[in-house]
Design a protein around this motif. Structure first.
Motif, PDB file in Angstrom:
ATOM      1  N   GLY A   1      13.323   4.993  38.876  1.00  0.00           N
ATOM      2  CA  GLY A   1      14.118   4.272  39.860  1.00  0.00           C
ATOM      3  C   GLY A   1      15.246   3.515  39.184  1.00  0.00           C
ATOM      4  O   GLY A   1      15.186   3.223  37.982  1.00  0.00           O
ATOM      5  N   PHE A   2      16.264   3.172  39.955  1.00  0.00           N
ATOM      6  CA  PHE A   2      17.450   2.441  39.504  1.00  0.00           C
ATOM      7  C   PHE A   2      17.254   0.961  39.833  1.00  0.00           C
ATOM      8  O   PHE A   2      17.203   0.581  41.006  1.00  0.00           O
ATOM      9  CB  PHE A   2      18.680   3.019  40.225  1.00  0.00           C
ATOM     10  CG  PHE A   2      19.977   2.349  39.914  1.00  0.00           C
ATOM     11  CD1 PHE A   2      20.682   2.677  38.761  1.00  0.00           C
ATOM     12  CD2 PHE A   2      20.528   1.421  40.781  1.00  0.00           C
ATOM     13  CE1 PHE A   2      21.905   2.077  38.482  1.00  0.00           C
ATOM     14  CE2 PHE A   2      21.754   0.818  40.520  1.00  0.00           C
ATOM     15  CZ  PHE A   2      22.442   1.147  39.359  1.00  0.00           C
ATOM     16  N   TYR A   3      17.114   0.134  38.801  1.00  0.00           N
ATOM     17  CA  TYR A   3      16.827  -1.280  38.994  1.00  0.00           C
ATOM     18  C   TYR A   3      18.055  -2.009  39.535  1.00  0.00           C
ATOM     19  O   TYR A   3      19.166  -1.841  39.025  1.00  0.00           O
ATOM     20  CB  TYR A   3      16.380  -1.915  37.672  1.00  0.00           C
ATOM     21  CG  TYR A   3      15.871  -3.323  37.835  1.00  0.00           C
ATOM     22  CD1 TYR A   3      14.645  -3.564  38.440  1.00  0.00           C
ATOM     23  CD2 TYR A   3      16.616  -4.404  37.395  1.00  0.00           C
ATOM     24  CE1 TYR A   3      14.169  -4.860  38.612  1.00  0.00           C
ATOM     25  CE2 TYR A   3      16.156  -5.707  37.552  1.00  0.00           C
ATOM     26  CZ  TYR A   3      14.928  -5.922  38.161  1.00  0.00           C
ATOM     27  OH  TYR A   3      14.469  -7.210  38.332  1.00  0.00           O
ATOM     28  N   ILE A   4      17.859  -2.841  40.585  1.00  0.00           N
ATOM     29  CA  ILE A   4      18.975  -3.562  41.193  1.00  0.00           C
ATOM     30  C   ILE A   4      18.811  -5.084  41.113  1.00  0.00           C
ATOM     31  O   ILE A   4      19.641  -5.828  41.632  1.00  0.00           O
ATOM     32  CB  ILE A   4      19.203  -3.128  42.661  1.00  0.00           C
ATOM     33  CG1 ILE A   4      17.970  -3.377  43.520  1.00  0.00           C
ATOM     34  CG2 ILE A   4      19.630  -1.662  42.708  1.00  0.00           C
ATOM     35  CD1 ILE A   4      18.201  -3.162  45.018  1.00  0.00           C
ATOM     36  N   GLY A   5      17.763  -5.544  40.444  1.00  0.00           N
ATOM     37  CA  GLY A   5      17.542  -6.980  40.286  1.00  0.00           C
ATOM     38  C   GLY A   5      16.456  -7.504  41.204  1.00  0.00           C
ATOM     39  O   GLY A   5      16.046  -6.838  42.150  1.00  0.00           O
ATOM     40  N   ASN A   6      15.956  -8.691  40.892  1.00  0.00           N
ATOM     41  CA  ASN A   6      14.932  -9.373  41.698  1.00  0.00           C
ATOM     42  C   ASN A   6      13.693  -8.509  41.953  1.00  0.00           C
ATOM     43  O   ASN A   6      13.111  -8.564  43.037  1.00  0.00           O
ATOM     44  CB  ASN A   6      15.522  -9.858  43.026  1.00  0.00           C
ATOM     45  CG  ASN A   6      16.616 -10.866  42.804  1.00  0.00           C
ATOM     46  OD1 ASN A   6      16.501 -11.747  41.958  1.00  0.00           O
ATOM     47  ND2 ASN A   6      17.703 -10.731  43.545  1.00  0.00           N
ATOM     48  N   GLY A   7      13.299  -7.700  40.961  1.00  0.00           N
ATOM     49  CA  GLY A   7      12.104  -6.879  41.092  1.00  0.00           C
ATOM     50  C   GLY A   7      12.266  -5.680  42.010  1.00  0.00           C
ATOM     51  O   GLY A   7      11.277  -5.059  42.384  1.00  0.00           O
TER      52      GLY A   7
ATOM     53  N   THR B   1      21.004  15.261  49.167  1.00  0.00           N
ATOM     54  CA  THR B   1      19.542  15.172  49.084  1.00  0.00           C
ATOM     55  C   THR B   1      19.156  15.094  47.610  1.00  0.00           C
ATOM     56  O   THR B   1      19.849  15.640  46.750  1.00  0.00           O
ATOM     57  CB  THR B   1      18.885  16.360  49.823  1.00  0.00           C
ATOM     58  OG1 THR B   1      17.470  16.199  49.799  1.00  0.00           O
ATOM     59  CG2 THR B   1      19.274  17.682  49.226  1.00  0.00           C
ATOM     60  N   PHE B   2      18.048  14.385  47.337  1.00  0.00           N
ATOM     61  CA  PHE B   2      17.714  14.056  45.944  1.00  0.00           C
ATOM     62  C   PHE B   2      16.219  14.077  45.698  1.00  0.00           C
ATOM     63  O   PHE B   2      15.432  13.816  46.601  1.00  0.00           O
ATOM     64  CB  PHE B   2      18.186  12.628  45.614  1.00  0.00           C
ATOM     65  CG  PHE B   2      19.643  12.397  45.828  1.00  0.00           C
ATOM     66  CD1 PHE B   2      20.553  12.645  44.819  1.00  0.00           C
ATOM     67  CD2 PHE B   2      20.113  11.927  47.047  1.00  0.00           C
ATOM     68  CE1 PHE B   2      21.910  12.433  45.025  1.00  0.00           C
ATOM     69  CE2 PHE B   2      21.463  11.704  47.260  1.00  0.00           C
ATOM     70  CZ  PHE B   2      22.365  11.963  46.246  1.00  0.00           C
ATOM     71  N   ASP B   3      15.857  14.317  44.434  1.00  0.00           N
ATOM     72  CA  ASP B   3      14.546  13.888  43.950  1.00  0.00           C
ATOM     73  C   ASP B   3      14.831  12.671  43.073  1.00  0.00           C
ATOM     74  O   ASP B   3      15.993  12.263  42.922  1.00  0.00           O
ATOM     75  CB  ASP B   3      13.765  15.014  43.253  1.00  0.00           C
ATOM     76  CG  ASP B   3      14.291  15.442  41.892  1.00  0.00           C
ATOM     77  OD1 ASP B   3      15.227  14.803  41.348  1.00  0.00           O
ATOM     78  OD2 ASP B   3      13.773  16.432  41.355  1.00  0.00           O
ATOM     79  N   CYS B   4      13.815  12.055  42.508  1.00  0.00           N
ATOM     80  CA  CYS B   4      14.019  10.771  41.826  1.00  0.00           C
ATOM     81  C   CYS B   4      14.992  10.852  40.656  1.00  0.00           C
ATOM     82  O   CYS B   4      15.945  10.073  40.568  1.00  0.00           O
ATOM     83  CB  CYS B   4      12.688  10.164  41.401  1.00  0.00           C
ATOM     84  SG  CYS B   4      11.780  11.092  40.140  1.00  0.00           S
TER      85      CYS B   4
END
Length: 153
Positions: free
Chosen positions: A119-125, A63-66
């Motif tokens: 957030g962790f960017y993964i491409g294409n917005g 479980t996580f927070d951002c």
């Protein structure tokens, strides 16, 4: 000895030492970008955590927070980043939106002094992030987020 000559003689070694140790006077973080392999591992871990529940203050593994999420996925890739979104923003290499690539971090909030989400960017917005609906993939330009900046761990 002439003070001007002395000051020049002292500045050259000081400059060299500051460059060697990554010290800068711009109050910008002296960070090195994560390797392509580290980004690949972080991405694989991020994808494997899709659907995990959100819990404020949680940093994994279930479980996580951002910011706990972004710290956790990079930790699995042997890259250490700060625990909070604000800390991550302040200690990783700032980049421009035009420089975004997979593995970069996107920050949201009211201002650079008030980061409330990452957030962790993964491409294409798109990014993978931990938010109220758990760990999901979503658009970085979603109307409920206000982008403050971007960085490269």
């Amino acid at each position: 000895m002439n003070y001007k000559k002395l000051s020049k003689l002292l500045l050259v070694p000081l400059f060299s030492v500051s460059m060697f140790f990554g010290i800068n006077n711009n109050h910008q973080p002296a960070a090195h970008a994560a390797s392509k392999r580290a980004v690949k591992v972080a991405y694989q871990v991020a994808e494997s955590k899709l659907g995990s529940p959100y819990t404020y203050g949680a940093s994994g593994p279930t479980t996580f927070d951002c910011s706990g999420f972004t710290q956790y996925i990079y930790e699995q890739a042997h890259v250490n980043i700060a625990r909070t979104a604000q800390g991550q923003y302040e200690t990783t290499k700032p980049i421009q939106r035009t420089q975004l690539k997979k593995g970069d971090l996107v920050y949201f909030g009211d201002s650079s002094d008030s980061i409330s989400h990452v957030g962790f960017y993964i491409g294409n917005g798109q990014m993978i992030d931990a938010q109220n609906n758990g760990v999901i993939t979503e658009n970085i330009d979603a109307p409920w987020w206000s982008i403050v900046g971007y960085s490269r761990p």
